[in-house]
Design an enzyme around this catalytic site. Structure first.
Site, mmCIF file in Angstrom:
data_model
loop_
_atom_site.group_PDB
_atom_site.id
_atom_site.type_symbol
_atom_site.label_atom_id
_atom_site.label_comp_id
_atom_site.label_asym_id
_atom_site.label_seq_id
_atom_site.Cartn_x
_atom_site.Cartn_y
_atom_site.Cartn_z
ATOM 1 N N GLN A 201 0.849 -1.177 0.000
ATOM 2 C CA GLN A 201 0.000 0.000 0.000
ATOM 3 C C GLN A 201 0.892 1.237 0.000
ATOM 4 O O GLN A 201 2.072 1.156 0.349
ATOM 5 C CB GLN A 201 -0.934 0.006 1.203
ATOM 6 C CG GLN A 201 -0.258 0.075 2.562
ATOM 7 C CD GLN A 201 -1.252 -0.211 3.672
ATOM 8 O OE1 GLN A 201 -1.933 -1.232 3.669
ATOM 9 N NE2 GLN A 201 -1.342 0.690 4.654
ATOM 10 N N ASP B 269 3.049 -4.266 -16.280
ATOM 11 C CA ASP B 269 1.814 -4.302 -15.504
ATOM 12 C C ASP B 269 0.998 -3.013 -15.661
ATOM 13 O O ASP B 269 0.682 -2.355 -14.672
ATOM 14 C CB ASP B 269 2.156 -4.520 -14.023
ATOM 15 C CG ASP B 269 0.959 -4.985 -13.202
ATOM 16 O OD1 ASP B 269 0.004 -5.499 -13.802
ATOM 17 O OD2 ASP B 269 0.989 -4.817 -11.973
#
Length: 479
Positions: free
Chosen positions: A149, A310
């Site tokens: 995160q 990605d």
């Protein structure tokens, strides 16, 4: 005795992951996966008894909605690797609309690690108290994904903000468990329903995701890509955040903060500014975004071979440039890079024979008994490696009898090529989400020709002229 900031991370892992222990995750995965799979198999038998096409379509929509809820629940509850699976399959060209509607909401919405744990991880990794390093540190994360995160903060003595990426404790063991379960499932699926070497794809995923747990590797990749893009362009098509070098460990990465809008919120942001999201101005803005991303990826894959693998929506911010997360990167061997360049030319030029030759060079082994094998091979190449779907194809349907994957069995697929396949499919998902249908193969043709020319594999007569027709397309290249 532990040093001042060396906390017991293993104890933290136990507290965080008790409900997600490997054997429990495996049990939960198989119970849910079998339920979803058998639900579709039973439904396929039941729907065949209905002759009315409209009723069949309504039944399929209801079945997809039911399955979408179950897939969403599995991915959200288990988190980790399944959030990445949601990113891969939750695209309008690959999955039913009901799946996409549910799964797209999982981007950057993984359950966050509690702040007290984040604080302990930071202090353990950096060897200093959080108040000694940061003047300000936002408790609420900007986003939480499968592996880590990110928080907004400001270093002591600085005037600009930074982004602090912190790895979820214990996530690596859990994700490896998930991948191994998926590999078994992939082996079953490729023997029964999908004639594609899914196992090799999952093996490459295992290798690539394994790299993502080392943030020092990610920092090196960011700097390498940043340097390449700045050296290859007068003005870089995407922005790569600057790494704060003395603030990087295997589990913590600090980089400059770049303000931007998540690409998934682009339509809402355009509307807020009083611009019609479906008008010409909005269309031009979307085209510019795709132009920048396509230019950057064409250069990275075909000129360098080292690329960010990605580009899902949660990894891209729209600002004066574009920003991405660089956890997954791939370094293609030159032989594979040139073979892929040859396939790009085949697709861009509409050359089925060249595409077939490229399959062999890439190490893609196929088997087919259909009469128009060459055309089906070419259609499969377009489906796998171009953002523009073949004529008449709206969505990939691997279970359909008309699907190229049903007609042409992909018996062997090189693991290292999966990152290219994934990148193209994610770019396609972005283009469809933005409402733009374009061919990345056509846009990458100049880079493919340059790569093959430098290797002495392309003669001048083989270079297809590009005149005013190229300028009329969605994108044009500026060097």
């Amino acid at each position: 005795m532990l040093p001042p900031f060396a906390v017991d991370i293993n104890g933290i892992k136990d507290k965080l992951t008790y409900q997600f222990r490997p054997w429990q995750r495996s049990f939960q995965f198989w119970v849910r996966a079998i339920d979803i799979y058998t639900g579709y198999k039973v439904f396929q038998v039941r729907v065949n008894f209905v002759k009315d096409a409209q009723k069949q379509e309504a039944m399929w929509e209801k079945q997809h909605e039911l399955a979408a809820d179950k897939i969403f629940a599995m991915c959200y509850d288990l988190g980790g690797f399944f959030l990445k699976i949601a990113q891969i399959i939750g695209k309008p060209d690959l999955a039913p609309a009901a799946w996409v509607k549910r799964l797209v909401t999982l981007c950057d919405r993984a359950p966050p690690t509690p702040f007290d744990v984040v604080k302990l991880v930071l202090e353990n990794e950096l060897g200093q108290g959080i108040d000694d390093v940061f003047e300000r540190f936002d408790v609420e994360p900007l986003g939480s994904a499968s592996i880590a995160q990110v928080h907004r903060a400001r270093l002591k003595g600085d005037t600009g903000d930074v982004v602090v990426k912190v790895q979820h404790p214990g996530i690596q063991d859990l994700m490896m468990t998930d991948i191994h379960n998926l590999q078994v499932f992939a082996l079953y699926m490729q023997k029964t329903d999908i004639k594609f070497d899914l196992y090799s794809v999952t093996k490459e995923m295992e290798k690539q995701i394994g790299y993502e747990f080392d943030f020092t590797r990610e920092a090196n990749a960011m700097e390498r890509i940043r340097k390449f893009l700045y050296e290859s362009n007068k003005k870089t098509p995407v922005l790569v955040p600057r790494v704060i070098r003395n603030m990087v460990t295997r589990r913590v990465l600090v980089m400059e903060y770049i303000d931007g809008i998540p690409i998934m919120s682009l339509g809402d942001e355009i509307a807020k500014r009083g611009i019609n999201p479906h008008g010409k101005v909005a269309a031009a803005a979307k085209q510019k975004i795709l132009q920048s991303l396509t230019l950057a990826y064409g250069q990275m894959i075909l000129k360098s071979g080292f690329f960010h693998a990605d580009p899902h929506p949660g990894n891209i911010l729209i600002c004066k440039g574009s920003e991405a997360n660089y956890g997954q990167v791939k370094d293609l061997p030159d032989q594979l890079r040139l073979a892929y360049a040859n396939l790009v030319l085949a697709i861009a030029n509409g050359d089925p024979l060249r595409a077939s030759e490229s399959y062999r060079e890439l190490g893609i082994e196929t088997f087919s008994k259909c009469e128009n094998e060459l055309q089906e091979l070419f259609k499969l190449a377009q489906t796998m490696f171009d953002t523009k779907l073949p004529p008449g194809v709206v969505m990939l349907q691997p279970f359909s009898e008309e699907s190229s994957i049903k007609k042409v069995a992909v018996q062997s697929f090189p693991e290292e090529l999966f990152s290219v396949l994934r990148t193209v499919h994610l770019l396609r998902g972005l283009s469809i989400g933005l409402g733009i249908n374009y061919s990345c193969a056509e846009q990458w043709r100049p880079f493919a020709e340059e790569a093959l020319s430098r290797a002495g594999r392309l003669k001048r007569k083989d270079v297809k002229p590009r005149g005013s027709k190229m300028l009329s397309k969605i994108f044009f290249w500026r060097h």
